[in-house]
Design an enzyme around this catalytic site. Sequence first.
Site, PDB file in Angstrom:
ATOM      1  N   HIS A  58       0.849  -1.201   0.000  1.00 32.75           N
ATOM      2  CA  HIS A  58       0.000   0.000   0.000  1.00 32.75           C
ATOM      3  C   HIS A  58       0.880   1.244   0.000  1.00 32.75           C
ATOM      4  CE1 HIS A  58      -3.894   2.081   0.978  1.00 32.75           C
ATOM      5  NE2 HIS A  58      -3.030   3.031   1.315  1.00 32.75           N
ATOM      6  N   HIS A  60       1.439   5.477  -2.015  1.00 34.82           N
ATOM      7  CA  HIS A  60       0.924   6.567  -2.850  1.00 34.82           C
ATOM      8  C   HIS A  60       2.108   7.215  -3.574  1.00 34.82           C
ATOM      9  CE1 HIS A  60      -3.261   6.704  -1.335  1.00 34.82           C
ATOM     10  NE2 HIS A  60      -2.702   6.129  -0.281  1.00 34.82           N
ATOM     11  N   GLN A 153      -9.688   9.654  -4.648  1.00 33.80           N
ATOM     12  CA  GLN A 153      -9.333  10.249  -3.361  1.00 33.80           C
ATOM     13  C   GLN A 153     -10.489  11.067  -2.764  1.00 33.80           C
ATOM     14  OE1 GLN A 153      -5.885  10.861  -1.355  1.00 33.80           O
ATOM     15  NE2 GLN A 153      -7.782  10.927  -0.176  1.00 33.80           N
ATOM     16  N   HIS A 211      -9.320   1.801   0.351  1.00 40.59           N
ATOM     17  CA  HIS A 211      -9.105   2.477   1.622  1.00 40.59           C
ATOM     18  C   HIS A 211     -10.407   2.304   2.393  1.00 40.59           C
ATOM     19  CE1 HIS A 211      -5.812   4.308  -0.529  1.00 40.59           C
ATOM     20  NE2 HIS A 211      -5.479   5.086   0.497  1.00 40.59           N
ATOM     21  N   GLU A 214     -10.664   4.137   7.336  1.00 43.52           N
ATOM     22  CA  GLU A 214      -9.487   4.820   7.879  1.00 43.52           C
ATOM     23  C   GLU A 214      -9.988   5.939   8.791  1.00 43.52           C
ATOM     24  OE1 GLU A 214      -5.285   6.925   6.467  1.00 43.52           O
ATOM     25  OE2 GLU A 214      -6.859   6.554   4.993  1.00 43.52           O
ATOM     26  N   ASP A 310       2.714   3.238   2.820  1.00 43.57           N
ATOM     27  CA  ASP A 310       1.667   4.237   2.622  1.00 43.57           C
ATOM     28  C   ASP A 310       2.224   5.554   2.100  1.00 43.57           C
ATOM     29  OD1 ASP A 310      -0.837   5.354   2.510  1.00 43.57           O
ATOM     30  OD2 ASP A 310      -1.165   5.437   4.659  1.00 43.57           O
TER      31      ASP A 310
END
Length: 426
Positions: A58, A60, A153, A211, A214, A310
Amino acid sequence: MVDFLFRNVSLTDGRGGVDVLVQDGRIAAIGASLPAPAGAEVVEGDGHLLSPPFVDAHFHMDATLSYGLPRVNRSGTLLEGIALWGELKPELTQEAIAERALRYCDWAVARGLLAIRSHVDVCDDRLLAVDALLDVKRRVAPYLDLQLVAFPQDGVLRSPTALANLKRALDKGVDVVGGIPHFERTMADGAESVRLLCELAAERGLPVDMHCDESDDPLSRHIETLAFQTQRLGLQGRVTGSHLTSMHSMDNYYVSKLIPLIAEAQVHAVANPLINITLQGRHDTYPRRRGMTRVPELMGAGVNVAFGHDCVMDPWYALGSGDMLEVAQMGLHVAQMTSQAQMRACFDAVTVNGARVLGLHDLGVEVGKPASLVLLQARDPVEAIRLRAARLVVMRRGRVVARSAPASATLDLPGRPAAVDWTLRR
């Protein structure tokens, strides 16, 4: 292609004093005192650990190494990070995204990290980040497996063009369907987004990675919906719930029902220890919640749990270096997984478990598998985590892609040894 013989290494399954022969890019033999073929390079292992490569389940990459652009996240919170990313997006260029991503890929390979699943934001109508990372994926393919997730997002229902953009990204070649149900406007919208996105993945024959929850809110329960839709659509083994931090705040009775549902649906779970412990619990005074999902309980129920990095130097996190042993070490501490078996499980969470999440079933130190290997300056997985061991040799499919000198220090103290050995010789 040059043959290699790793002489006198230890393996993650506990075997020691073995040799590993690499021929034609694959592991040809594992055993004691193997003969070196003519012309083979012999790597003296000195009992050090020969491991599968590290896998980041995971990440970005579209945001990595952007720390301070256009400003610093002063509160250090998740929501300010999301807002800051929204400020930065209009200023992004495809070239800048690609340059930062390629630099990070170099960091990763040097640390033995040879497979990454990266979420890429599709809420920018230009899809600059998608195009940039698809180009990066092609360029790094000889030495790193980069898998991309179409990530809305701003919410696939909340953002008016997100669904169309997500489909465009998949048409361009993005590998995985992503989502963020807890960021939709309502719980009902969140559940609807899970249904919609899982159906899209089923139609296209693609994996899912969301996701999910979270949040510190114990009523954020979209992982339950994700497990249900996985079962309904026959997606078992192809779906991942990432973060799952609300589970840390849920009551034990509900979790006693939830975890078996996740296990039955064969949903993978990804915790992100560095970021979960940093961003969660921000509304607490004391006692303050740890925020990471219930890793040992999930593992105990047979759920495949991997760890992700992450973020590295981006709007959400100012630190990081691409070192998955740092991630494993944080996960070990936060989850209080300090038995020998549990510490080894944390090593698996950044190697073989992550490979299962990505569907990379050919990673491992076994005869016949591709020779993607890391020689670590440690005797076993626990020591590798303790020392964040140097990566002496990094090999991908039989080709050495990175080497590092052993970590050492020379003392200048009267009456003391001249060198320091951090390993425990048993």
